[in-house]
Motif scaffolding. Structure first.
Motif, PDB file in Angstrom:
ATOM      1  N   LEU A  96      17.084  34.435 -24.452  1.00 35.81           N
ATOM      2  CA  LEU A  96      18.275  34.999 -23.808  1.00 35.81           C
ATOM      3  C   LEU A  96      19.119  35.795 -24.805  1.00 35.81           C
ATOM      4  CD1 LEU A  96      19.218  31.945 -21.598  1.00 35.81           C
ATOM      5  CD2 LEU A  96      18.636  34.221 -20.734  1.00 35.81           C
ATOM      6  N   GLN A  97      19.291  35.273 -25.994  1.00 33.27           N
ATOM      7  CA  GLN A  97      20.139  35.936 -26.990  1.00 33.27           C
ATOM      8  C   GLN A  97      19.607  37.301 -27.390  1.00 33.27           C
ATOM      9  OE1 GLN A  97      20.584  33.113 -30.203  1.00 33.27           O
ATOM     10  NE2 GLN A  97      22.442  32.227 -29.321  1.00 33.27           N
ATOM     11  N   ILE A  98      18.289  37.415 -27.581  1.00 30.22           N
ATOM     12  CA  ILE A  98      17.716  38.687 -28.030  1.00 30.22           C
ATOM     13  C   ILE A  98      17.324  39.579 -26.846  1.00 30.22           C
ATOM     14  CG2 ILE A  98      16.883  37.649 -30.174  1.00 30.22           C
ATOM     15  CD1 ILE A  98      14.044  37.729 -28.978  1.00 30.22           C
ATOM     16  N   ILE A 126      14.462  37.941 -22.381  1.00 29.50           N
ATOM     17  CA  ILE A 126      14.571  37.599 -20.971  1.00 29.50           C
ATOM     18  C   ILE A 126      15.915  38.098 -20.447  1.00 29.50           C
ATOM     19  CG2 ILE A 126      14.985  35.680 -19.368  1.00 29.50           C
ATOM     20  CD1 ILE A 126      12.696  34.222 -20.604  1.00 29.50           C
ATOM     21  N   LYS A 127      15.856  38.794 -19.324  1.00 26.07           N
ATOM     22  CA  LYS A 127      17.063  39.277 -18.654  1.00 26.07           C
ATOM     23  C   LYS A 127      17.122  38.661 -17.264  1.00 26.07           C
ATOM     24  CE  LYS A 127      16.899  43.678 -21.150  1.00 26.07           C
ATOM     25  NZ  LYS A 127      16.721  45.143 -21.048  1.00 26.07           N
ATOM     26  N   LEU A 128      18.307  38.203 -16.873  1.00 25.06           N
ATOM     27  CA  LEU A 128      18.514  37.597 -15.571  1.00 25.06           C
ATOM     28  C   LEU A 128      19.463  38.462 -14.749  1.00 25.06           C
ATOM     29  CD1 LEU A 128      18.966  33.887 -16.712  1.00 25.06           C
ATOM     30  CD2 LEU A 128      16.971  34.843 -15.556  1.00 25.06           C
ATOM     31  N   GLN A 129      18.974  38.920 -13.598  1.00 27.43           N
ATOM     32  CA  GLN A 129      19.790  39.755 -12.706  1.00 27.43           C
ATOM     33  C   GLN A 129      19.587  39.300 -11.262  1.00 27.43           C
ATOM     34  OE1 GLN A 129      19.391  43.881 -15.415  1.00 27.43           O
ATOM     35  NE2 GLN A 129      18.924  43.912 -13.226  1.00 27.43           N
ATOM     36  N   PRO A 130      20.116  38.144 -10.901  1.00 26.85           N
ATOM     37  CA  PRO A 130      19.884  37.625  -9.546  1.00 26.85           C
ATOM     38  C   PRO A 130      20.438  38.511  -8.440  1.00 26.85           C
ATOM     39  CG  PRO A 130      21.537  36.322 -10.712  1.00 26.85           C
ATOM     40  CD  PRO A 130      20.915  37.223 -11.719  1.00 26.85           C
ATOM     41  N   ASN A 137       8.336  39.209 -23.996  1.00 31.53           N
ATOM     42  CA  ASN A 137       8.312  38.443 -25.245  1.00 31.53           C
ATOM     43  C   ASN A 137       7.852  39.252 -26.454  1.00 31.53           C
ATOM     44  OD1 ASN A 137       9.329  36.031 -24.198  1.00 31.53           O
ATOM     45  ND2 ASN A 137       7.315  35.418 -23.437  1.00 31.53           N
ATOM     46  N   ARG A 138       7.454  40.508 -26.238  1.00 33.13           N
ATOM     47  CA  ARG A 138       7.157  41.373 -27.383  1.00 33.13           C
ATOM     48  C   ARG A 138       8.406  41.566 -28.246  1.00 33.13           C
ATOM     49  NH1 ARG A 138       4.564  43.404 -22.948  1.00 33.13           N
ATOM     50  NH2 ARG A 138       2.339  43.909 -23.113  1.00 33.13           N
ATOM     51  N   ILE A 139       9.564  41.473 -27.623  1.00 28.63           N
ATOM     52  CA  ILE A 139      10.824  41.673 -28.345  1.00 28.63           C
ATOM     53  C   ILE A 139      11.001  40.617 -29.440  1.00 28.63           C
ATOM     54  CG2 ILE A 139      13.351  41.627 -28.069  1.00 28.63           C
ATOM     55  CD1 ILE A 139      12.938  42.967 -25.354  1.00 28.63           C
TER      56      ILE A 139
END
Length: 219
Positions: free
Chosen positions: A16-18, A21-25, A43-45
């Motif tokens: 989440l910090q980097i 993973i992005k959450l946009q419900p 997860n490549r990031i």
């Protein structure tokens, strides 16, 4: 000592910090499958963040030893599992190979790249598990080449029932560093999402193929 719950939370925090993973419900993503999704995972990031990359390499290596014991080979799944797998193989001092998404159309026509030996006990590395189909194609390729697949490990899983069913049908064990339920728990507690969105995110995991249609009906 491998403390599973602490590691699940730490990996969720990192992702989440980097922004791996992005959450946009309320503004969902569209996957290649056409599914609407409140989550996007890349997860490549993690590879661009040395401290995160190191933690994941070490914990994946520990997870392999904890779940599968001694192995002869690490195999990555193209493409995102290749760098993660190479890092783990280096950590464990093991040979590395990878499985292509399809066989070469020229030269040797190889599906598996790297030196393998029939009978080797191998663990497969993925970055992410959704339904598990692409991961299990790699497992099949390794088995067809005469290798013994001990199991598969990944950084993150969405926790779909379909994935559990697919892995069970293939008689392949798998384990991950973190998972969707832990991620949502951490995200809500640390204000990455609003508490009111937790139910929406939970509903998606239960029925991802229909979630987008249900959301459209509500708007």
């Amino acid at each position: 000592m491998y403390n599973k719950s602490d590691i699940e939370l730490k990996v969720a925090e990192f992702l989440l910090q980097i922004k791996a993973i992005k959450l946009q419900p309320n503004n969902p993503f569209t996957w290649a499958s056409g599914w609407k999704s409140p989550i996007y995972c890349d997860n490549r990031i993690t590879l661009s963040h040395p401290s995160v990359r190191t933690y994941i390499r070490q914990k994946l290596s520990q997870l392999i030893q904890e779940e599968f014991g001694s192995v002869d080979l690490i195999a990555g799944v193209a493409t995102a599992g290749i760098p993660q797998g190479a890092l783990v193989a280096q950590e464990l001092g093991l040979p590395f190979a990878y499985v292509r998404s399809k066989a070469k159309e020229h030269g040797t026509g190889s599906l598996i790249e790297g030196e393998i030996v029939e009978g080797q006990r191998v663990v497969v590395i993925e970055d992410l598990i959704s339904t598990g189909k692409s991961s299990l194609q790699a497992v099949d390729a390794l088995r067809n080449a005469g290798l013994s697949v001990a199991g598969l490990v990944a950084i993150f899983t969405y926790g779909f029932d379909q994935a559990d069913e697919n892995f069970a049908a293939a008689k392949c064990r798998y384990a991950t560093l973190s998972n969707y339920n832990t991620l949502i728990e951490y995200a809500a507690e640390h204000s990455f999402i609003a508490q009111k969105d937790v139910d929406l995110l939970t509903q998606w995991r239960r029925n991802p193929s229909e979630w987008g249609k249900q959301l459209e009906q509500l708007t």
